[in-house]
Design a protein around this motif. Sequence first.
Motif, mmCIF file in Angstrom:
data_model
loop_
_atom_site.group_PDB
_atom_site.id
_atom_site.type_symbol
_atom_site.label_atom_id
_atom_site.label_comp_id
_atom_site.label_asym_id
_atom_site.label_seq_id
_atom_site.Cartn_x
_atom_site.Cartn_y
_atom_site.Cartn_z
ATOM 1 N N THR A 176 -0.170 6.468 -12.508
ATOM 2 C CA THR A 176 -0.604 5.083 -12.646
ATOM 3 C C THR A 176 0.122 4.412 -13.801
ATOM 4 N N GLY B 69 -2.096 -6.552 -3.574
ATOM 5 C CA GLY B 69 -2.614 -6.162 -2.273
ATOM 6 C C GLY B 69 -3.952 -6.804 -1.972
ATOM 7 N N TYR B 70 -4.801 -6.895 -2.976
ATOM 8 C CA TYR B 70 -6.123 -7.502 -2.795
ATOM 9 C C TYR B 70 -5.994 -8.994 -2.493
ATOM 10 N N VAL C 227 1.802 -0.229 -10.726
ATOM 11 C CA VAL C 227 0.816 0.169 -9.721
ATOM 12 C C VAL C 227 -0.417 -0.732 -9.784
ATOM 13 N N SER D 127 -1.654 -3.258 -6.920
ATOM 14 C CA SER D 127 -2.997 -3.170 -6.356
ATOM 15 C C SER D 127 -3.667 -4.539 -6.319
ATOM 16 N N LEU E 134 -8.563 2.261 -3.845
ATOM 17 C CA LEU E 134 -7.525 2.047 -4.848
ATOM 18 C C LEU E 134 -8.012 2.357 -6.258
ATOM 19 N N ILE F 92 -8.153 6.091 -6.664
ATOM 20 C CA ILE F 92 -6.816 6.681 -6.814
ATOM 21 C C ILE F 92 -6.258 6.423 -8.200
ATOM 22 N N ILE F 93 -6.397 5.191 -8.668
ATOM 23 C CA ILE F 93 -5.875 4.838 -9.992
ATOM 24 C C ILE F 93 -6.562 5.655 -11.079
ATOM 25 N N LEU G 185 0.830 -1.210 0.000
ATOM 26 C CA LEU G 185 0.000 0.000 0.000
ATOM 27 C C LEU G 185 0.863 1.257 0.000
ATOM 28 N N TYR H 173 -10.792 -1.112 0.351
ATOM 29 C CA TYR H 173 -9.584 -1.230 -0.472
ATOM 30 C C TYR H 173 -9.914 -1.034 -1.942
ATOM 31 N N ILE I 149 2.350 1.892 -3.369
ATOM 32 C CA ILE I 149 1.341 2.288 -4.349
ATOM 33 C C ILE I 149 0.949 3.751 -4.160
ATOM 34 N N PHE I 150 0.714 4.149 -2.912
ATOM 35 C CA PHE I 150 0.298 5.523 -2.631
ATOM 36 C C PHE I 150 1.404 6.528 -2.910
#
Length: 222
Positions: free
Chosen positions: A117, A128-129, A121, A125, A207, A210-211, A108, A203, A111-112
Amino acid sequence: MRSITSHEYRFEFLLAALVLLLFNKAFFAEELFFTQYIWPLNMIVLGIASVGIFREQNRLIKLCKNILFLSSLLIPLTFDYILQFDWLTKISFVVYIVYYFLLFLEVLRQIFQRKETNLSVILGSISGYLLLIVIAQFTFLLIEFNCPGSFKGITHENIPSLYYQLSYYSMVNITTVGYGDITATTITARLASMFFTILGQFYMVALVGIIISRFTHKTNNQ
């Protein structure tokens, strides 16, 4: 020279390891062979793939992560012995939960920190999921092992069997599909299920937002 797991393809390696861990059981019908050889190999590959993700500079934190990493490699190699002791089995589950949660936080963070993107990234993501699913399945496994009967609809043949049944449940729970064939029955199990459901949805929303915003900002600036 940097390690191959620590350069720009680190998320690709991590994602491949997670996909193998979660889904390659479909290609191995023999339970004993898979449990004794394939699953330990999967866990070791995931542990190695995680090395390239961590970039912690604090010595104490780095030491803790190194201990957890070595433990994550040692556990699958000695799992038959560990299963002989309940307290060792519980500690093993906790090690995996803590280690993969730290890995999730590091994914995370990276990515942040990205300002735009790109493919890395997006793959990060997804990783992370999938890490959330892995963390959930070990959490549910610890709950069921500590308090049998916490989940209705599962059979208590052995730990590997519980592992795959609760792996399925964690995927269904986090994605909010909710087939209902396995359900949480105790307070602890229900609270854990609620927590991962909310975390999974947050999440995805955060995410994806943000993307999209970064991609839109990049497009508008061109």
